[in-house]
Structures are given as C-alpha cells and as structure tokens.
Design a protein around this motif. Structure first.
Motif, PDB file in Angstrom:
ATOM      1  N   ILE A  32       0.870  -1.167   0.000  1.00  0.00           N
ATOM      2  CA  ILE A  32       0.000   0.000   0.000  1.00  0.00           C
ATOM      3  C   ILE A  32       0.914   1.227   0.000  1.00  0.00           C
ATOM      4  O   ILE A  32       1.625   1.476   0.976  1.00  0.00           O
ATOM      5  N   PRO A  33       0.940   2.019  -1.097  1.00  0.00           N
ATOM      6  CA  PRO A  33       1.825   3.189  -1.141  1.00  0.00           C
ATOM      7  C   PRO A  33       1.265   4.346  -0.320  1.00  0.00           C
ATOM      8  O   PRO A  33       0.053   4.524  -0.213  1.00  0.00           O
ATOM      9  N   LEU A  34       2.165   5.131   0.261  1.00  0.00           N
ATOM     10  CA  LEU A  34       1.814   6.358   0.967  1.00  0.00           C
ATOM     11  C   LEU A  34       2.426   7.497   0.156  1.00  0.00           C
ATOM     12  O   LEU A  34       3.642   7.636   0.107  1.00  0.00           O
ATOM     13  N   ARG A  35       1.594   8.297  -0.487  1.00  0.00           N
ATOM     14  CA  ARG A  35       2.072   9.283  -1.459  1.00  0.00           C
ATOM     15  C   ARG A  35       2.232  10.693  -0.916  1.00  0.00           C
ATOM     16  O   ARG A  35       2.898  11.511  -1.538  1.00  0.00           O
ATOM     17  N   GLU A  36       1.619  11.002   0.209  1.00  0.00           N
ATOM     18  CA  GLU A  36       1.651  12.363   0.739  1.00  0.00           C
ATOM     19  C   GLU A  36       2.496  12.433   2.010  1.00  0.00           C
ATOM     20  O   GLU A  36       2.367  11.575   2.871  1.00  0.00           O
ATOM     21  N   PRO A  37       3.324  13.456   2.153  1.00  0.00           N
ATOM     22  CA  PRO A  37       4.022  13.652   3.432  1.00  0.00           C
ATOM     23  C   PRO A  37       2.990  13.939   4.521  1.00  0.00           C
ATOM     24  O   PRO A  37       1.888  14.387   4.237  1.00  0.00           O
ATOM     25  N   GLY A  38       3.351  13.681   5.758  1.00  0.00           N
ATOM     26  CA  GLY A  38       2.454  14.010   6.854  1.00  0.00           C
ATOM     27  C   GLY A  38       2.467  12.985   7.961  1.00  0.00           C
ATOM     28  O   GLY A  38       3.287  12.076   7.993  1.00  0.00           O
ATOM     29  N   SER A  39       1.501  13.119   8.865  1.00  0.00           N
ATOM     30  CA  SER A  39       1.391  12.264  10.037  1.00  0.00           C
ATOM     31  C   SER A  39       0.414  11.117   9.752  1.00  0.00           C
ATOM     32  O   SER A  39      -0.723  11.354   9.365  1.00  0.00           O
ATOM     33  N   TYR A  40       0.887   9.892   9.945  1.00  0.00           N
ATOM     34  CA  TYR A  40       0.084   8.704   9.679  1.00  0.00           C
ATOM     35  C   TYR A  40      -0.136   7.900  10.948  1.00  0.00           C
ATOM     36  O   TYR A  40       0.748   7.797  11.792  1.00  0.00           O
ATOM     37  N   SER A  41      -1.306   7.302  11.033  1.00  0.00           N
ATOM     38  CA  SER A  41      -1.623   6.339  12.073  1.00  0.00           C
ATOM     39  C   SER A  41      -2.097   5.083  11.346  1.00  0.00           C
ATOM     40  O   SER A  41      -3.032   5.142  10.555  1.00  0.00           O
ATOM     41  N   ILE A  42      -1.426   3.961  11.598  1.00  0.00           N
ATOM     42  CA  ILE A  42      -1.693   2.713  10.874  1.00  0.00           C
ATOM     43  C   ILE A  42      -2.066   1.631  11.874  1.00  0.00           C
ATOM     44  O   ILE A  42      -1.371   1.440  12.881  1.00  0.00           O
ATOM     45  N   THR A  43      -3.164   0.913  11.594  1.00  0.00           N
ATOM     46  CA  THR A  43      -3.572  -0.213  12.431  1.00  0.00           C
ATOM     47  C   THR A  43      -3.835  -1.402  11.526  1.00  0.00           C
ATOM     48  O   THR A  43      -4.547  -1.284  10.528  1.00  0.00           O
ATOM     49  N   VAL A  44      -3.230  -2.535  11.872  1.00  0.00           N
ATOM     50  CA  VAL A  44      -3.438  -3.782  11.133  1.00  0.00           C
ATOM     51  C   VAL A  44      -3.932  -4.819  12.130  1.00  0.00           C
ATOM     52  O   VAL A  44      -3.338  -4.995  13.204  1.00  0.00           O
ATOM     53  N   GLY A  45      -5.020  -5.500  11.774  1.00  0.00           N
ATOM     54  CA  GLY A  45      -5.595  -6.490  12.676  1.00  0.00           C
ATOM     55  C   GLY A  45      -5.695  -7.863  12.032  1.00  0.00           C
ATOM     56  O   GLY A  45      -5.911  -7.996  10.835  1.00  0.00           O
ATOM     57  N   LEU A  46      -5.532  -8.895  12.884  1.00  0.00           N
ATOM     58  CA  LEU A  46      -5.651 -10.292  12.462  1.00  0.00           C
ATOM     59  C   LEU A  46      -6.254 -11.067  13.627  1.00  0.00           C
ATOM     60  O   LEU A  46      -5.608 -11.202  14.678  1.00  0.00           O
TER      61      LEU A  46
END
Length: 153
Positions: free
Chosen positions: A98-112
């Motif tokens: 999954i590409p991230l194209r914009e600079p900035g602050s990210y919050s990422i959550t992945v669940g299984l």
C-alpha cells in the motif's frame, strides 16, 4: 545582358537569403547571450521531472509467512482523517503493498483475528532516503509482527 544591380536589389536579395537561412532554425534551441564571449549559449536539459503523483514517501507492506491465506484488516489515517480501510486477503507466502504518497502524520492499524498492530509515523519528503516502509508480517505461528525500515532496498 542583365540589368545592373542596384543597391535596393542587393539589400532585398541579401534579406531574402538571410530569412531563408534562419527559417530552419526557428524553435530548435533556447539560446541566450553569453556576456563574457558575446556568443550564443545553448541551454539544454536532460532531466525529466517525475509527476508528484508517482512520488512515494513510504509504503506499508503486508506479508504472509504462514502456509495458509489470512485476512488482514487495515486502517490508515492521515492527519486524523481515514484514507484507507479495507480487508486484504494475503495468500500463503504472499505480499501486498500500500503506497503512501503524501508527506504528513500517519496512524496505521493492522488487525488479524483480534490481534492488532498499531504504529504512528510522521513522513516528510526530506527523509534521508525519501522512502519509509512498515512491514507487517503474519508469522508461521499465525501472529502479527511489525518491522519498520527507514531505507528499504
């Protein structure tokens, strides 16, 4: 015998020859006056700028190191606004990016299966290698493991 050449006829003939000589050169170069030598300086550029839409500042790589397919629930927020929420099915020994194209602050959550991995990162275009990677892997035991790489190869 041909009539004698007048001054007006000579100027007209010279102007025509000069105009024909320059006609093939129009629009071929971007020439500017080189002040130190009085000669034209030809400016050329071989660099092709990339469109901003093709520039990535980072990526999330979902990997499955298990022998069975798994569904990973992924949520990505950019400055608090949800930009991605999807369940990704990753085949055995498969991967998805999954590409991230914009600079900035990210919050990422992945669940299984109730197990979640969360991560926060601030990405800028001035990062040392211009790209950042968060790799979330389903292990052979079926659990999630997070690996952050600053300069992926």
């Amino acid at each position: 015998m041909s009539p004698p050449l007048t001054r007006r006829g000579t100027v007209r003939a010279a102007a025509s020859v000069f105009a024909l000589g320059l006609g093939g050169c129009a629009g071929q170069t971007n020439a500017t006056e080189n002040e130190s030598y009085g000669e034209p300086k030809i400016e050329t550029s071989t660099a092709t700028p990339e469109p901003a839409t093709n520039t990535n500042v980072g990526r999330i790589v979902l990997r499955n190191g298990d022998s069975t397919a798994h569904e990973l629930d992924v949520a990505i927020n950019h400055y608090g606004e949800e930009i991605h929420r999807r369940t990704h099915t990753i085949e055995a020994d498969g991967r998805e990016t999954i590409p991230l194209r914009e600079p900035g602050s990210y919050s990422i959550t992945v669940g299984l299966d109730g197990d979640t991995v969360s991560y926060r990162e601030s990405l800028t275009e001035s990062n040392r290698c211009r790209e950042w990677e968060l790799s979330v892997r389903v292990t052979a035991e079926g659990t999630l493991k997070r690996v952050v790489t600053v300069c992926p190869e």
